[in-house]
Design a protein around this motif. Sequence first.
Motif, short mmCIF file in Angstrom:
data_model
loop_
_atom_site.label_atom_id
_atom_site.label_comp_id
_atom_site.label_asym_id
_atom_site.label_seq_id
_atom_site.Cartn_x
_atom_site.Cartn_y
_atom_site.Cartn_z
N SER A 91 0.85 -1.20 0.00
CA SER A 91 0.00 0.00 0.00
C SER A 91 0.87 1.23 0.00
CB SER A 91 -0.92 0.01 1.22
OG SER A 91 -1.58 1.25 1.35
N GLY A 92 0.84 1.98 -1.10
CA GLY A 92 1.59 3.22 -1.15
C GLY A 92 1.05 4.24 -0.17
N SER A 93 -0.27 4.23 0.05
CA SER A 93 -0.87 5.19 0.97
C SER A 93 -0.42 4.93 2.40
CB SER A 93 -2.40 5.13 0.88
OG SER A 93 -2.88 3.83 1.18
N PHE A 94 -0.15 3.65 2.74
CA PHE A 94 0.35 3.32 4.08
C PHE A 94 1.67 4.04 4.31
CE2 PHE A 94 2.46 1.10 7.42
CZ PHE A 94 1.50 0.42 8.17
N MET A 95 2.55 4.01 3.32
CA MET A 95 3.85 4.66 3.47
C MET A 95 3.69 6.16 3.68
SD MET A 95 7.29 4.48 1.10
CE MET A 95 6.71 5.56 -0.22
N GLN A 96 2.76 6.77 2.97
CA GLN A 96 2.54 8.19 3.13
C GLN A 96 2.03 8.53 4.53
OE1 GLN A 96 0.77 8.53 -1.30
NE2 GLN A 96 0.46 10.34 -0.07
N ARG A 97 1.12 7.70 5.04
CA ARG A 97 0.48 8.01 6.32
C ARG A 97 1.36 7.67 7.52
NH1 ARG A 97 -4.97 6.24 3.84
NH2 ARG A 97 -4.41 4.09 4.33
N HIS A 98 2.25 6.68 7.35
CA HIS A 98 3.03 6.20 8.51
C HIS A 98 4.53 6.29 8.24
CE1 HIS A 98 -0.78 4.51 9.99
NE2 HIS A 98 -0.94 3.98 8.80
N TYR A 99 4.95 7.28 7.48
CA TYR A 99 6.34 7.33 7.02
C TYR A 99 7.34 7.32 8.18
CZ TYR A 99 10.53 8.89 4.61
OH TYR A 99 11.81 8.97 4.13
N ASP A 100 7.19 8.24 9.13
CA ASP A 100 8.14 8.31 10.25
C ASP A 100 8.12 7.02 11.06
OD1 ASP A 100 8.87 10.87 9.51
OD2 ASP A 100 7.42 11.83 10.86
N TYR A 101 6.96 6.47 11.23
CA TYR A 101 6.78 5.22 11.98
C TYR A 101 7.58 4.10 11.32
CZ TYR A 101 3.96 2.06 14.92
OH TYR A 101 3.53 1.16 15.86
N LEU A 102 7.51 4.01 10.01
CA LEU A 102 8.21 2.95 9.28
C LEU A 102 9.71 3.14 9.33
CD1 LEU A 102 5.92 2.69 6.12
CD2 LEU A 102 6.06 1.06 8.00
N CYS A 103 10.16 4.38 9.24
CA CYS A 103 11.60 4.65 9.28
C CYS A 103 12.22 4.24 10.61
CB CYS A 103 11.86 6.13 9.02
SG CYS A 103 11.54 6.66 7.32
N GLN A 104 11.41 4.26 11.68
CA GLN A 104 11.91 3.94 13.01
C GLN A 104 11.73 2.46 13.36
OE1 GLN A 104 9.75 6.61 15.57
NE2 GLN A 104 10.55 8.44 14.55
N SER A 105 11.09 1.70 12.51
CA SER A 105 10.78 0.30 12.82
C SER A 105 12.04 -0.54 12.95
CB SER A 105 9.89 -0.29 11.72
OG SER A 105 9.71 -1.68 11.93
N ARG A 106 12.07 -1.38 14.00
CA ARG A 106 13.18 -2.32 14.17
C ARG A 106 12.93 -3.60 13.40
NH1 ARG A 106 14.66 -2.67 20.46
NH2 ARG A 106 16.34 -3.91 19.53
N THR A 107 11.69 -3.82 12.99
CA THR A 107 11.35 -4.97 12.16
C THR A 107 11.59 -4.61 10.70
OG1 THR A 107 9.60 -5.63 13.73
CG2 THR A 107 9.53 -6.60 11.52
N PRO A 108 12.29 -5.45 9.95
CA PRO A 108 12.53 -5.15 8.54
C PRO A 108 11.22 -4.96 7.77
CG PRO A 108 13.94 -6.95 9.26
CD PRO A 108 12.97 -6.69 10.37
#
Length: 256
Positions: A91-108
Motif C-alpha cells: 500500500s503506497g498510501s500506508f507509506m505516506q500516512r506512517h512514514y516516520d513510523y516505518l523509518c523507526q521500525s526495528r522490524t525489517p
Amino acid sequence: RARIEAAIAELDYRPSSVAQSLKQRKTNLVGVIVRDIHHPYYPTLVHGIETQAQEYGYSMILCNGMNDIDRETKYFDYLASRSADGIIIASGSFMQRHYDYLCQSRTPVVISNVDTYDAKIPSISSEAREGARLAGKHLVEAGYEKFAYICGPKDLSTAIVRRDGFIEGVGTSDVTVVYGESDVASGERAIEELKSVLGPGLGIAATNDQTAIGAMQAAQRLGYRVPDDIGFIGFDNIDTGQFTSPRLSTIDNNRH
C-alpha cells in the motif's frame, strides 16, 4: 529412533514453534498488510508473495488494512509484537500516512505497490510513470484527438505519478482531469463530470482498471460506442478487464 518416532505418532506430538523461535531467534513468519483485500488487484499479489515465502520456508500472516489508519497501525504493531521476521506492506498510501513510523521500525519492512522511490525504506516499485505514458501514447496512435484522465485521490502520490505520465504520453497539457477514489463508482461518477467533453474522438485513461471499467460502462449506458466514439484504457491488468465488452485495454502491472 524407532521408539521416539512411535511415541511422536502416538502422542500426535508437534514441536513448539514458540520454543524454536526463541532458540533460533527467528519466527519464519512474514506479515503482509494490504490496503483492501476486496480490491481485485491484491489477491494475485498476495498469491505471489505467499508462493515465494513458502519456497524459502516462511509462513505468511495476511492483514487487511481496509484503508483505515488506526487499523493499519494496529496490524503493524501486532506483527512486530509477534516478532515477524519481516513485514511487507502492499500500500503506497500506508507509506505516506506512517512514514516516520516505518523509518523507526526495528522490524525489517519492504513496501510494494508503490510508484515512488524512497532511499530510507526498501521498496518494490513499478515504472508507473512510464506505464501511464505508454497509455497516453496508445490512445494517440489509435487516432483519438481529445483526452481525459480519471485520476485517483489528489493526496495519493501514486495517482499523481500516473496522471503526469499520461499527460506526457499524449503530448499535450490540454487534458481534462477529474479525481475519484480509484473504484468502479468513481469511474461512473467521472463520466457525469466529463459530460461536456464526451463525444467522438475522445480517449479516456484511468488510474486503474476498476475505474476504467466503471467509466466505460457508464459511457455505454449513455449510448456511446466503445471504441468507435470513445476509447478507454486502464492500468493494472486485473482479471475483470477480460470480461468487459469490448475487452478493456490496459497497462500490465506485473504482480506475480
